[in-house]
Enzyme design. Structure first.
Site, PDB file in Angstrom:
ATOM      1  N   ASP A 175       3.698   9.291  -1.204  1.00 29.52           N
ATOM      2  CA  ASP A 175       2.558   8.478  -0.783  1.00 29.52           C
ATOM      3  C   ASP A 175       2.290   7.399  -1.817  1.00 29.52           C
ATOM      4  O   ASP A 175       2.484   7.619  -3.024  1.00 29.52           O
ATOM      5  CB  ASP A 175       1.305   9.348  -0.633  1.00 29.52           C
ATOM      6  CG  ASP A 175       0.486   8.982   0.587  1.00 29.52           C
ATOM      7  OD1 ASP A 175       0.579   7.819   1.035  1.00 29.52           O
ATOM      8  OD2 ASP A 175      -0.240   9.849   1.100  1.00 29.52           O
ATOM      9  N   HIS A 190       0.808  -1.215   0.000  1.00 31.06           N
ATOM     10  CA  HIS A 190       0.000   0.000   0.000  1.00 31.06           C
ATOM     11  C   HIS A 190       0.845   1.271   0.000  1.00 31.06           C
ATOM     12  O   HIS A 190       0.326   2.347  -0.303  1.00 31.06           O
ATOM     13  CB  HIS A 190      -0.933  -0.003   1.213  1.00 31.06           C
ATOM     14  CG  HIS A 190      -2.009  -1.040   1.124  1.00 31.06           C
ATOM     15  ND1 HIS A 190      -3.290  -0.768   0.711  1.00 31.06           N
ATOM     16  CD2 HIS A 190      -1.983  -2.374   1.379  1.00 31.06           C
ATOM     17  CE1 HIS A 190      -4.002  -1.877   0.717  1.00 31.06           C
ATOM     18  NE2 HIS A 190      -3.233  -2.863   1.122  1.00 31.06           N
TER      19      HIS A 190
END
Length: 475
Positions: free
Chosen positions: A363, A155
């Site tokens: 991110d 993730h």
């Protein structure tokens, strides 16, 4: 029909596993409810002695959770996972610390979790493992004789080889990852970083169909960008508009423009730079004094890790300094809230704002960016200011994309967003909603699991063919 076994560091408590939960929890639960299966992982509790999994069932979903001892928590979770892997994978080598004892604990806990899961497995189960805490989990299962299909999804970002190699056991980790049948990343850049490590290090080869041959194994490596359910979020944002907290914020703004920002309190999110860019807007464009406020919601995370204590202190100091410099009797430029809010309430708060401010330094995807867009009123939508280093930047063409290390560029983007004409805002919003609907959370989940089933079947056929060829050659 085969069961789906989901493995993650944390298992969402049953009472939290509802539509208001985060995107991963929703995607996992939907998949589990469709097929029936097990969600296995840490309960979030520390225990004095190792114990067997606690089994709870709700419908056709079984929750199997285990506690961690204080030693395991310190070495596996606080140590190697969050003091070595997290900062390095987010390109913060300056904050990364490596300790052999922590790495040994990381390996030990993965092995222990694998042994506990093995007792719950059936031969037809499909196993889907999530995130950086469990990089060697498939290798641990293989060493126990588990032959089930095992997929892994990361993730967070995967760093380029030069950065990854700053972790001393980097090759051991990548070799362990190759025990999976499918490895999924958020972006094509992350996928390419993994393939580059394999090929440039001469550990294996890759082909155009995404297959990698490394360390005597074949596996598929692909980009599977995680999505959301945009229409469900839009509905929730509208339904929660009349909640007391939303009304209070709306009334308190007294017609001022609102910039909304929501992130976990983490150094990867670029929160300090965000505040400083807002300060630069106020310096460069004094006409906005008293006419715009920034609301930053930053729930605390990993409060027992020293680095996170420091970022909280720094952020509180910056908010106080900027407010002290610009505040008026009836206007506070920055409202900084270090607490957690219900997800549906956040969607309603997003809907009240004119700008979404999402500028992480690095991110994997950043679902907040997608949630902000989905929460908007199509007739009068806000504008998203988004970091180029968030995976979501590739999927949201209507955002104002900025470099979060360039304070002036961010300040200029904020001013442009605050001044953008309605027609342009509507067009940008529509350009982002369409791809989010086409690549929603179900598409992410189903694409990954379809590839895992296909690759596992193909690998099984290949293995049988090789075995038959060996038998034929020896006879």
């Amino acid at each position: 029909m085969s069961r789906l076994i989901v493995v993650s560091n944390r298992v969402a408590p049953i009472q939290e596993a509802r539509p208001a939960a985060g995107g991963l929890a929703i995607g996992v639960l939907d998949a589990l409810k469709e097929t029936g299966g097990v969600w296995f992982g840490w309960s979030g509790e520390t225990i004095s002695e190792p114990s067997v999994p606690v089994i709870e069932k709700q419908g056709n979903v079984t929750y199997a959770t285990v506690g961690l001892t204080k030693r395991d928590y310190d070495e596996y979770y606080r140590g190697f996972s969050n003091t070595t892997l997290w900062p390095t994978f987010h390109y913060r080598n300056d904050l990364s610390r490596y300790d052999r004892g922590d790495y040994a604990g990381y390996q030990r806990v993965n092995a222990t979790l694998a042994k506990q899961l093995k007792e719950l497995l059936r031969p037809s189960d499909i196993i889907w493992v999530h995130d950086y805490h469990l990089l060697p989990f498939a290798r641990c299962l293989r060493e126990l004789g588990v032959k089930n299909p095992i997929g892994f999804f990361l993730h967070i970002p995967f760093p380029v080889p030069e950065v990854l190699r700053t972790i001393p056991p980097h090759e051991e980790l990548v070799k362990a990852m190759c025990s999976y049948d499918v490895i999924g990343f958020q972006t094509e850049a992350d996928r390419q970083s993994f393939v580059d490590y394999i090929e440039r290090g001469q550990h294996g080869t890759s082909s155009e169909d995404g297959m990698v041959h490394a360390y005597n194994r074949f596996l598929k490596v692909g980009a599977y960008p995680i999505g959301i359910y945009p229409d469900a979020i839009a509905k929730a944002a509208e339904q929660f508009t009349d909640r007391k907290a939303v009304r209070s914020l709306r009334d308190g703004m007294r017609g001022r423009k609102l910039i909304m920002s929501v992130d976990r309190l983490d150094y990867s999110k670029g929160l300090v730079e965000r505040f400083q860019a807002f300060e630069r807007l106020l310096l460069n464009a004094p006409g906005w004094h008293g006419r715009v406020s920034l609301v930053q919601i930053a729930p605390p995370t990993r409060a027992d890790v020293q680095t996170y204590q420091r970022i909280r202190q720094t952020l509180e100091g910056e908010a106080g300094r900027i407010n002290g410099r610009f505040a008026q009797l009836d206007w506070t430029p920055i409202q900084y809230l270090n607490r957690k809010y219900e997800r549906n309430l956040l969607m309603a708060l997003f809907r009240q704002s004119q700008v979404g401010y999402v500028t992480p330094l690095r991110d994997g995807m950043n679902l907040v960016a997608k949630e902000y867009v989905a929460s908007q009123d199509p007739a009068d939508p806000g504008v998203l200011v988004l970091s180029q280093f968030a995976g979501a930047a590739e999927q949201l063409p209507g955002a104002l994309v900025v470099n979060p290390f360039d304070l002036s560029q961010m300040a200029e983007a904020l001013e442009r967003a605050l001044s953008m004409p309605l027609a342009e805002r509507q067009a940008r919003h529509a350009d982002m909603m369409e791809p989010m609907r086409e690549n929603n959370l179900s598409v992410w989940r189903d694409t990954f699991l379809d590839d895992l089933r296909h690759v596992a079947t193909a690998s099984s056929v290949t293995a049988k063919a090789v075995k038959l060829a060996d038998v034929t050659a020896s006879s």
